[in-house]
Design an enzyme around this catalytic site. Structure first.
Site, short mmCIF file in Angstrom:
data_model
loop_
_atom_site.label_atom_id
_atom_site.label_comp_id
_atom_site.label_asym_id
_atom_site.label_seq_id
_atom_site.Cartn_x
_atom_site.Cartn_y
_atom_site.Cartn_z
N ASP A 30 0.86 -1.20 0.00
CA ASP A 30 0.00 0.00 0.00
C ASP A 30 0.89 1.24 0.00
OD1 ASP A 30 -3.20 0.58 1.06
OD2 ASP A 30 -1.76 2.22 1.07
N ILE A 31 0.50 2.22 -0.81
CA ILE A 31 1.31 3.45 -0.93
C ILE A 31 1.22 4.32 0.33
CG2 ILE A 31 -0.37 5.07 -1.92
CD1 ILE A 31 1.68 5.76 -4.06
N HIS A 99 -10.63 -4.86 -3.57
CA HIS A 99 -9.34 -5.18 -2.94
C HIS A 99 -9.54 -5.43 -1.45
CE1 HIS A 99 -9.91 -0.84 -2.44
NE2 HIS A 99 -9.17 -0.95 -1.34
N HIS A 101 -7.39 -5.30 2.37
CA HIS A 101 -6.21 -4.82 3.09
C HIS A 101 -5.71 -5.90 4.04
CE1 HIS A 101 -6.75 -0.41 2.25
NE2 HIS A 101 -7.98 -0.82 2.02
P1 5GP Z 1 -9.68 1.82 0.25
O1 5GP Z 1 -9.73 3.09 1.05
O2 5GP Z 1 -10.35 1.99 -1.10
O3 5GP Z 1 -10.14 0.60 0.98
O4 5GP Z 1 -8.13 1.57 0.02
C1 5GP Z 1 -7.40 2.09 -1.03
C2 5GP Z 1 -5.95 1.93 -0.67
O5 5GP Z 1 -5.19 2.05 -1.85
C3 5GP Z 1 -5.43 2.99 0.31
O6 5GP Z 1 -4.91 2.36 1.46
C4 5GP Z 1 -4.37 3.73 -0.48
O7 5GP Z 1 -3.25 4.07 0.30
C5 5GP Z 1 -4.00 2.73 -1.57
N1 5GP Z 1 -3.58 3.32 -2.81
C6 5GP Z 1 -4.20 4.34 -3.49
N2 5GP Z 1 -3.52 4.62 -4.62
C7 5GP Z 1 -2.48 3.76 -4.66
C8 5GP Z 1 -1.41 3.57 -5.59
O8 5GP Z 1 -1.29 4.25 -6.61
N3 5GP Z 1 -0.50 2.60 -5.30
C9 5GP Z 1 -0.60 1.83 -4.18
N4 5GP Z 1 0.34 0.89 -3.99
N5 5GP Z 1 -1.59 1.98 -3.28
C10 5GP Z 1 -2.51 2.94 -3.51
#
Ligand code: 5GP
Ligand code: ZN
Length: 133
Positions: A30-31, A99, A101
């Site tokens: 995760d970034i 996705h 986590h």
């Molecule tokens: P959500 O909030 O949708 O459950 O999680 C999205 C996750 O994707 C976040 O934890 C965010 O840090 C990660 N993320 C967003 N853009 C990127 C990216 O370009 N590369 C990576 N590796 N992670 C990303």
């Protein structure tokens, strides 16, 4: 999906750090990790979230999570792992591509994954159960 950042990552149009890959999933770092070793497992097939995802894909998701979680635990020596999955903006979803986590937890990590329990009455719980069943 032209504007989906995870689809772009999966097509290698955007760089990422892959830690695991099979025919249905790719796990990347995760970034914006909330803990050392925070990994996200991306479905290779685009679906906005769990509710939209194909059942066969979903059936393969937890075995992949288990594989990655065991590798993370063995390698990083974390004390526990949270597996989280957000559906919808109100649920904290920011990238609308299915996705999960994997968040390694350490005894001293000072990290909190919060929710605030409420105290509904037995009647309220019964009403909701009635609606859901
Ligand atoms: P959500 O909030 O949708 O459950 O999680 C999205 C996750 O994707 C976040 O934890 C965010 O840090 C990660 N993320 C967003 N853009 C990127 C990216 O370009 N590369 C990576 N590796 N992670 C990303
Ligand atoms: Zn996508």
């Amino acid at each position: 999906m032209d504007n989906c950042i995870f689809c772009k990552i999966l097509k290698n149009e955007i760089p990422s750090s892959t830690v695991y890959e099979d025919d249905k999933f790719r796990a990347i770092m995760d970034i914006g990790p909330i803990a050392k070793g925070h990994v996200i497992l991306l479905a290779k097939e685009h679906a906005a979230n769990l509710l939209e995802a194909d059942d066969e894909l979903l059936a393969a998701a937890l075995p992949a999570v288990k594989k990655v979680a065991k590798a993370v635990k063995k390698t990083l020596g974390c004390d526990g792992i949270n597996v989280l999955q957000n559906n919808g903006e109100e649920a904290g979803q920011t990238v609308f591509h299915f996705h999960l986590h994997l968040i390694p937890r350490y005894a001293d990590d000072n990290q909190e994954i919060l929710w605030n329990p409420t105290s509904p009455s037995a009647e309220e719980l019964a009403q909701i159960r009635e609606l859901l069943s």
